[in-house]
Design an enzyme around this catalytic site. Structure first.
Site, PDB file in Angstrom:
ATOM      1  N   GLU A  93      87.664  74.386  45.822  1.00  0.00           N
ATOM      2  CA  GLU A  93      87.935  74.881  47.172  1.00  0.00           C
ATOM      3  C   GLU A  93      86.662  74.897  48.011  1.00  0.00           C
ATOM      4  O   GLU A  93      85.560  75.108  47.502  1.00  0.00           O
ATOM      5  CB  GLU A  93      88.542  76.286  47.123  1.00  0.00           C
ATOM      6  CG  GLU A  93      89.941  76.305  46.534  1.00  0.00           C
ATOM      7  CD  GLU A  93      90.617  77.667  46.627  1.00  0.00           C
ATOM      8  OE1 GLU A  93      91.854  77.684  46.755  1.00  0.00           O
ATOM      9  OE2 GLU A  93      89.927  78.702  46.571  1.00  0.00           O
ATOM     10  N   CYS A 117      81.188  87.159  37.277  1.00  0.00           N
ATOM     11  CA  CYS A 117      80.925  88.395  38.025  1.00  0.00           C
ATOM     12  C   CYS A 117      82.246  89.151  38.191  1.00  0.00           C
ATOM     13  O   CYS A 117      83.272  88.557  38.532  1.00  0.00           O
ATOM     14  CB  CYS A 117      80.305  88.070  39.379  1.00  0.00           C
ATOM     15  SG  CYS A 117      78.706  87.229  39.260  1.00  0.00           S
ATOM     16  N   GLY A 160      81.128  78.255  41.850  1.00  0.00           N
ATOM     17  CA  GLY A 160      80.041  77.785  41.009  1.00  0.00           C
ATOM     18  C   GLY A 160      78.705  78.457  41.253  1.00  0.00           C
ATOM     19  O   GLY A 160      78.495  79.133  42.258  1.00  0.00           O
ATOM     20  N   SER A 190      73.016  80.151  47.681  1.00  0.00           N
ATOM     21  CA  SER A 190      73.244  81.473  47.096  1.00  0.00           C
ATOM     22  C   SER A 190      73.284  81.370  45.576  1.00  0.00           C
ATOM     23  O   SER A 190      73.953  80.499  45.021  1.00  0.00           O
ATOM     24  CB  SER A 190      74.560  82.055  47.615  1.00  0.00           C
ATOM     25  OG  SER A 190      74.826  83.306  47.019  1.00  0.00           O
ATOM     26  N   CYS A 338      84.561  85.700  50.904  1.00  0.00           N
ATOM     27  CA  CYS A 338      83.579  85.785  49.823  1.00  0.00           C
ATOM     28  C   CYS A 338      84.197  86.390  48.563  1.00  0.00           C
ATOM     29  O   CYS A 338      84.799  87.454  48.605  1.00  0.00           O
ATOM     30  CB  CYS A 338      82.399  86.635  50.294  1.00  0.00           C
ATOM     31  SG  CYS A 338      81.102  86.853  49.067  1.00  0.00           S
TER      32      CYS A 338
END
Length: 348
Positions: A93, A117, A160, A190, A338
């Protein structure tokens, strides 16, 4: 199959010469590949090339892109999420985030993610593989095509961990800068922070790019090691104080400030004592804190920090001399915000 996407003008000139064509034919391919106003979707559309040369390129399996569009999801705020399929039947995506003056492309660097996470949907399915340069760049083409607008900013904040695909990442940044004509200063990378990789990123950036002017964003999300380990399993391998030390060295080497991403989780990391702890941790060097609103995912029960509490947290940091801002969430109603990207609707 050989993908032309990611090739430099010199690469394309060499391909043209190898097929007995003049070098300027390579420059024509380059213009039709990267120029937003003239861009073609296939070799057949480059009608300025001799038919014989076009047939040769097709017969040798040269391609213009790697991905195909499976689904698209338009949020009420104009944010567009695209579900794209790879040639080996995986899914990835990417997101186009429009504002009045720019279009930001949020790109994925891997199919899935190995970091797991606890607040992020991407890692729930694990890592399938890393993306190639052409697959990363193709996301830009799809966003521009679907939104009828040239991308002005890039954030590697999709699926990723970019630093686990560092070679393809840097080659992609080079092409984005040189071929798509997007300044490094408009690119953000990031990372959750991988041991030894922050210094390696600096070193390789100078080798591959000749300079290091993109923004490094560290997904910190905690003010101490205990909290970070609770929400980011990989934190056990990289102490938060070592991360900050490596960031200080990164700033010294590159002259670029580091951004710290801080996802606010109610009752977990959003107390004023956490703000004080964070300011003490990162004070004294060129950095910025980006507070982020939590976006719901089904598998976990984290809650958003109330806006009033977030504002108090922001004020506390600011009063301590920390450069801080609060990022507005975009596209959450279509799971485009996010932490919400995943391999939805994957073809079996």
């Amino acid at each position: 199959m050989k993908n032309l996407l990611g090739c430099s003008v010199k690469d394309l000139e060499k391909i043209a010469l190898n097929y007995g064509q003049a070098a300027f034919r390579g420059r024509q391919i380059y213009n039709w590949l990267y120029n937003y106003k003239n861009r073609s979707k296939s070799i057949d559309e480059i009608n300025v090339l001799p038919l014989k040369f076009r047939d040769q390129l097709k017969n040798e399996a040269f391609l213009f892109g790697e991905l195909t569009l499976k689904e698209k999801y338009l949020a009420t705020d104009g944010t567009l999420k695209l579900l794209l399929n790879t040639r080996d039947n995986e899914s990835v995506e990417c997101v186009g985030i429009p504002t009045e003056k720019r279009l930001t492309a949020c790109l994925s660097s891997q199919v899935g993610c190995p970091m797991d996470c606890k607040f992020c949907a991407t890692g729930k399915e694990g890592l399938k593989r890393s993306l190639k340069v052409s697959e990363i760049l193709d996301q830009i083409l799809f966003i521009e095509n679907q939104m009828n607008q040239k991308v002005s900013n890039i954030v590697f904040m999709g699926m990723g961990e970019p630093l686990l695909n560092i070679d393809e990442l840097l080659l992609s940044i080079r092409s984005i800068n040189e071929d798509f004509a997007i300044s490094q200063r408009k690119i953000t990378v990031s990372t959750v922070a991988i041991p030894k990789m922050i210094s390696k990123l600096s070193e390789l950036s100078f080798q591959v790019l000749g300079k290091c002017q993109f923004t490094l964003a560290i997904s910190l999300h905690a003010s101490n090691q205990k909290i970070r380990e609770a929400i980011i399993p990989s934190a056990k391998n990289y102490h938060i104080k070592n991360i900050i030390d490596d960031c200080r060295e990164y700033v010294r080497e590159t002259g670029r400030r580091v951004s710290f991403e801080y996802l606010m989780l109610h009752g977990v990391n959003d107390k004023l004592e956490h703000a004080d702890e964070l300011s003490n941790l990162i004070k004294g060097f060129q950095c910025h804190v980006n507070l982020i609103q939590y976006n719901h995912i089904e598998e976990v029960e984290f809650k958003q920090t109330p806006i009033k509490n977030a504002q108090l947290f922001q004020t506390r940091l600011s009063n301590s001399g920390i450069n801080v801002s609060f990022r507005k969430s975009r596209g959450s109603d279509r799971n485009a915000a996010c932490g919400q990207l995943r391999q939805n609707d994957k073809i079996k």
